[in-house]
Design a protein around this motif. Sequence first.
Motif, short mmCIF file in Angstrom:
data_model
loop_
_atom_site.label_atom_id
_atom_site.label_comp_id
_atom_site.label_asym_id
_atom_site.label_seq_id
_atom_site.Cartn_x
_atom_site.Cartn_y
_atom_site.Cartn_z
N LYS A 1 -8.11 0.61 5.88
CA LYS A 1 -7.29 1.75 5.27
C LYS A 1 -5.94 1.91 5.82
N SER A 2 -5.60 1.40 7.03
CA SER A 2 -4.46 1.85 7.76
C SER A 2 -3.15 0.72 7.53
N CYS B 1 0.77 -1.38 -0.12
CA CYS B 1 -0.13 0.21 0.02
C CYS B 1 0.91 1.31 0.06
N TYR C 1 -0.97 0.71 4.94
CA TYR C 1 0.46 1.22 4.98
C TYR C 1 1.15 1.67 6.52
N GLU D 1 -5.96 10.86 6.53
CA GLU D 1 -4.51 10.75 6.73
C GLU D 1 -4.25 11.86 7.75
N TYR E 1 -4.59 9.75 11.11
CA TYR E 1 -3.54 8.49 11.18
C TYR E 1 -2.41 9.27 11.72
N GLN F 1 -0.85 4.49 0.17
CA GLN F 1 -1.55 5.48 0.92
C GLN F 1 -1.91 6.57 -0.19
#
Length: 190
Positions: free
Chosen positions: A102-103, A58, A105, A69, A72, A60
């Motif tokens: 989606k985390s 990934c 990365y 973003e 995070y 991002q």
Amino acid sequence: MYIVALNGSPKRDGNTMNLIEILRKNVESKDIKFEIIHAYECVLDCKQPFCLDCISPCDQNCLKGTKLEKAYESITKADILIMASPVYFGNVTAGLKAFWDKSRYIRSQKSWVGKLATVMAVGGSSYGGQETVLHSMQNMLQVQGFTLFNDSNEESDAGHFGICANRPSINDETAKKRIEIMAKTIKKVI
């Protein structure tokens, strides 16, 4: 000390936020910065709110310049993460799950390894799925390398998996007492 609370509910003023606000009031001090992140708002700010595993590893790109973003980044800077969710069909909400999906990365960067975290859940009744939700959240945190703590301390008892509450959470005296114990534990950490 910097604490981030992640609200997994789509509501900004519901039972889950009541728990977060009770905790915030119990840990409030001039030495503590307390930020609340709303998972749904973060994932819905992305063009594609759910991870499609579009590229591996990934990069991002799907969340550049979004609230996700920034969320995070806040968690990366935080000393403690508090994650809270209502029970939705026996599990965490779709928005909270998408937040963690989606985390990928961040996991590859090991940015959250060793960070402290704990969990809170609220359901419609006693035995309404709260412990299942606590376990789901703990699983997500452990996959990212967080170090978990619960609602225990030497002055009270050994605690449990985290905070379980019944709605309306504002009236759940047992949950409020457990949050007070958790707040004492947080203050000891700092």
